[in-house]
Design a protein around this motif. Structure first.
Motif, mmCIF file in Angstrom:
data_model
loop_
_atom_site.group_PDB
_atom_site.id
_atom_site.type_symbol
_atom_site.label_atom_id
_atom_site.label_comp_id
_atom_site.label_asym_id
_atom_site.label_seq_id
_atom_site.Cartn_x
_atom_site.Cartn_y
_atom_site.Cartn_z
ATOM 1 N N ARG A 297 0.871 -1.171 0.000
ATOM 2 C CA ARG A 297 0.000 0.000 0.000
ATOM 3 C C ARG A 297 0.915 1.230 0.000
ATOM 4 O O ARG A 297 1.999 1.181 0.592
ATOM 5 C CB ARG A 297 -0.885 -0.035 1.258
ATOM 6 N N PRO A 298 0.519 2.324 -0.640
ATOM 7 C CA PRO A 298 1.429 3.473 -0.755
ATOM 8 C C PRO A 298 1.987 3.984 0.577
ATOM 9 O O PRO A 298 3.060 4.576 0.608
ATOM 10 C CB PRO A 298 0.572 4.524 -1.464
ATOM 11 N N ASP A 299 1.296 3.741 1.685
ATOM 12 C CA ASP A 299 1.857 4.178 2.968
ATOM 13 C C ASP A 299 2.741 3.099 3.600
ATOM 14 O O ASP A 299 3.208 3.276 4.732
ATOM 15 C CB ASP A 299 0.741 4.604 3.938
ATOM 16 N N ASN A 300 2.957 1.995 2.889
ATOM 17 C CA ASN A 300 3.861 0.926 3.347
ATOM 18 C C ASN A 300 3.400 0.225 4.615
ATOM 19 O O ASN A 300 4.168 -0.509 5.227
ATOM 20 C CB ASN A 300 5.273 1.455 3.579
ATOM 21 N N ARG A 301 2.161 0.428 5.023
ATOM 22 C CA ARG A 301 1.733 -0.182 6.275
ATOM 23 C C ARG A 301 1.198 -1.593 6.073
ATOM 24 O O ARG A 301 1.168 -2.403 6.992
ATOM 25 C CB ARG A 301 0.657 0.700 6.915
ATOM 26 N N GLN A 321 4.002 -3.900 10.183
ATOM 27 C CA GLN A 321 4.621 -3.695 11.483
ATOM 28 C C GLN A 321 4.650 -4.993 12.310
ATOM 29 O O GLN A 321 5.676 -5.355 12.878
ATOM 30 C CB GLN A 321 3.859 -2.608 12.232
ATOM 31 N N ARG A 343 -2.994 7.296 -3.678
ATOM 32 C CA ARG A 343 -2.757 7.549 -2.259
ATOM 33 C C ARG A 343 -3.250 6.403 -1.385
ATOM 34 O O ARG A 343 -3.251 6.511 -0.160
ATOM 35 C CB ARG A 343 -3.388 8.888 -1.858
ATOM 36 N N GLU A 345 -6.124 4.675 -0.728
ATOM 37 C CA GLU A 345 -7.373 4.463 0.002
ATOM 38 C C GLU A 345 -8.150 3.259 -0.528
ATOM 39 O O GLU A 345 -8.948 2.669 0.198
ATOM 40 C CB GLU A 345 -8.245 5.730 -0.019
ATOM 41 N N GLU A 363 -8.642 0.019 4.122
ATOM 42 C CA GLU A 363 -8.577 0.046 5.586
ATOM 43 C C GLU A 363 -9.644 -0.858 6.208
ATOM 44 O O GLU A 363 -9.359 -1.629 7.118
ATOM 45 C CB GLU A 363 -8.746 1.485 6.091
ATOM 46 N N PRO B 158 -2.993 9.246 5.919
ATOM 47 C CA PRO B 158 -3.793 8.110 5.461
ATOM 48 C C PRO B 158 -4.991 7.861 6.384
ATOM 49 O O PRO B 158 -4.966 8.201 7.567
ATOM 50 C CB PRO B 158 -2.808 6.942 5.513
ATOM 51 N N GLY B 159 -6.040 7.248 5.839
ATOM 52 C CA GLY B 159 -7.253 6.994 6.610
ATOM 53 C C GLY B 159 -8.166 8.211 6.622
ATOM 54 O O GLY B 159 -8.968 8.390 7.536
ATOM 55 N N ASP B 203 5.436 8.521 3.824
ATOM 56 C CA ASP B 203 4.586 7.351 4.025
ATOM 57 C C ASP B 203 3.398 7.654 4.934
ATOM 58 O O ASP B 203 2.568 6.782 5.187
ATOM 59 C CB ASP B 203 5.394 6.181 4.591
ATOM 60 N N TRP B 223 1.145 5.381 13.389
ATOM 61 C CA TRP B 223 0.845 3.948 13.428
ATOM 62 C C TRP B 223 0.631 3.482 14.875
ATOM 63 O O TRP B 223 0.025 2.443 15.108
ATOM 64 C CB TRP B 223 1.988 3.120 12.811
ATOM 65 N N ASN B 224 1.174 4.236 15.825
ATOM 66 C CA ASN B 224 1.090 3.868 17.236
ATOM 67 C C ASN B 224 0.727 5.089 18.071
ATOM 68 O O ASN B 224 1.492 5.523 18.937
ATOM 69 C CB ASN B 224 2.441 3.281 17.697
#
Lengths: 390, 390
Positions: A297-301, A321, A343, A345, A363, B158-159, B203, B223-224
């Motif tokens: 995902r573009p945010d690398n999460r 993570q 981006r 979503e 998400e 993001p989100g 990111d 992220w946290n």
């Protein structure tokens, strides 16, 4: 009087800029390959719809797409050696050239002026002017003995360079196209047996080629080419037990998440985590089947993973993570490709044998839309024009 | 007969989709702010030209721009609280609202549907529908005592979230706008004295706010978020000796290069290198003056630095790998902003007091073009639509 009126009617048709094509931005456009019919569907991601279809693009059984830097034109590379320039606004073929007998993909230069195509038959790469599709350069893939190789793993790199692999010769070539008609070639020899695909990191620094003829990967640091090609991850590959491999994983989709790469294992039901600082495997994540694409995902999460037959009805989502699978979904039969919106979503997923593209909220995993597309395979959005290696 | 002809002439003008605006892609467009005249120039980076001018945008003395997800519309945030939606194809103002008395910038949501504006006077943020500019939400910036703060450092995350700072209160707020009319707010209090600007990593994970009232930076790992805000880099700031600071450095331009951030020192002639894993300073690079923007080339191999008065006629280029200055150039008087083309082959540099924008080849430093623009300040290309935090 009638003549005058007819004359005015003709004037209407001849007015500059006067067409039935509505004005629109191109930043939210894309195409979906209709694998079986030689067509592409032009889509848009704001309203999540199909805008139209362009036909007559030849054999698209292994097609890929690059975009002009303004996002208006798609360059479609067909398996039959056809290179087609498509206007996404007027939804028509602008020009089509049969540039070889059998091709495996292409790339567009950093400045957007050159389109390069990698060829199986007769081998080599050809380079075209992106405006006219006139041929600018023709670079055969002959090794020291004069034997031709199939070309694979062609990507663009910063400095108006292209990088590609010679499969049979086991070489990687870097071509500097700042003077397009007289490119400067740098050849890396003995990089390993049978490089079958390659990727470049998003920053354009590391070029990694997968090897079919032995285990391991060939690596070139393009910031320090004088260091030569290195072989890394020596256990990466089919292994000594020669596992049955249903489909060699694609490398384009390797997911770079900061300083780590998430990579499909070959033949195993695993995604490997590679530390980009020392190119060691630091973890492996069990997954549902033999992974094909591992897409960040573009945010690398998150990374999303699809699988080879017989597990190709399933997609899994890994939380980067925690390195845990957080979702398993079943988008349909024969999931071939996944593309995030720029981006991140949403993600679009093609299911070839169900003739549909499903759009998920990345998400919540809720379905945001479903489009009927005939045998969809690759999905490509225009933001790729602005990225290296895509 | 004349009536019929006139009727036909009117028909020409009324034909759907019939306009004098030529079809074109929007992926290579951008705008340059004309600071003194309340205008923007619409530019394109393929031919490196000015396409036209749009006037009547109010006080643009500290303006910024976001783009619609299709790249067609620019949202221009003026210092006077004006929010203007500009059509880059028709080159006209679509709508303009005066949404506050004094504003400092905006952001567009991940899904492209919401435009948020940060306000000095009366404080708070306002959120608008990106299609209509109808107001969707109004979130005052009141602390526990009911006192209003100036809002700074507004970014998207993001989100479908926005993140912003309350200057006087010393707080960071995260707003989740998945239900735009009923956003969910998370407030981080006591984050440090007087956050004056902020940035988010590409990111979308780390939000960093610079502090004016003390040394150090406030950091939130999105992220946290349960870990709360941390203060890092405790020596970052004006220092105990209270150096004369000619201009507080902008944080938007902080350059993230893999796992390192290159950051303008406050008041010192240095660029700091920060390790993103532990938020420690690992190096400092001497430069020509007090740095303002430190901008990474898209491949992260170079960063370009401009400077505060009296060194604002100079730009320096740092090679990231060796941390050495590899080039010093003089683009003109009062260099205010620099913008790379999406894939980094060129950089556009504005020199306000010489009324010009100069375009450089980012590898050879050769001048590729020069455009006359009246008091140019910010330069913004449409690929920002596809990035987080830009």
């Amino acid at each position: 009087m009638l003549n005058r009126i007819n004359f005015l009617a003709l004037m209407i048709l001849a007015l500059p800029g006067c067409s039935n094509v509505p004005l629109r931005g191109t930043g939210d456009l894309g195409v979906v390959i209709e694998r079986a019919t030689g067509s592409i569907d032009v889509v848009e991601t704001s309203g999540r719809s199909v805008l139209g279809k362009v036909t007559g693009l030849g054999d698209l059984s292994h097609a890929s797409v690059n975009y002009s830097r303004d996002g208006r034109y798609a360059y479609v590379f067909g398996r039959d050696g056809g290179l087609t320039k498509v206007d996404l606004l007027e939804m028509r073929v602008v020009k089509r050239v049969m540039q070889s007998g059998n091709s495996i993909g292409g790339a567009i230069s950093q400045d957007g002026k050159l389109v390069a195509v990698a060829n199986y038959t007769p081998g080599g790469i050809k380079v075209f002017d992106s405006a006219t599709l006139d041929q600018v350069a023709d670079i055969p893939s002959l090794d020291d003995t004069g034997k031709s190789s199939k070309v694979v793993g062609l990507v663009d790199a910063p400095g108006n360079r292209f990088v590609w692999c010679l499969f049979e010769a086991g070489e990687i070539w870097v071509g500097d196209f700042k003077s397009p008609a007289t490119p400067v070639l740098q050849k890396f020899k003995h990089i390993g047996k049978e490089p079958y695909d390659a990727m470049i990191t998003a920053d354009g620094r590391y070029y990694l080629a997968g090897l079919f003829g032995e285990d391991g990967l060939a690596l070139i640091d393009l910031w320090n080419p004088e260091a030569g090609a290195k072989q890394v991850l020596n256990h990466y590959g089919k292994g000594e037990q020669k596992l049955p491999v249903f489909k060699m994983p694609h490398m384009e989709g390797w997911a770079a998440t900061g300083s780590e790469l998430l990579v499909p294992a070959v033949g195993r039901h695993e995604v490997l985590v590679i530390d980009e600082n020392n190119w060691q495997e630091v973890a492996h994540i069990p997954v549902h089947g033999q992974p094909v694409f591992v897409v960040a995902r573009p945010d690398n999460r998150q990374v999303w993973v699809n699988f080879a037959f017989p597990d190709n009805d399933t997609v899994q989502v890994i939380d980067v993570q925690s390195r845990k699978i957080v979702q398993t979904i079943h988008p349909g039969k024969a999931v071939l490709h996944m593309e995030f919106t720029p981006r991140g979503e949403s993600i679009w997923v093609s299911a070839r044998d169900d003739n549909k593209v499903t759009i998920y909220d990345s998400e919540t995993f809720a379905v945001q839309g479903e489009l009927h597309v005939d045998s969809p395979s690759g999905i490509f959005f225009t933001h790729r024009a602005n990225r290296t290696g895509l």
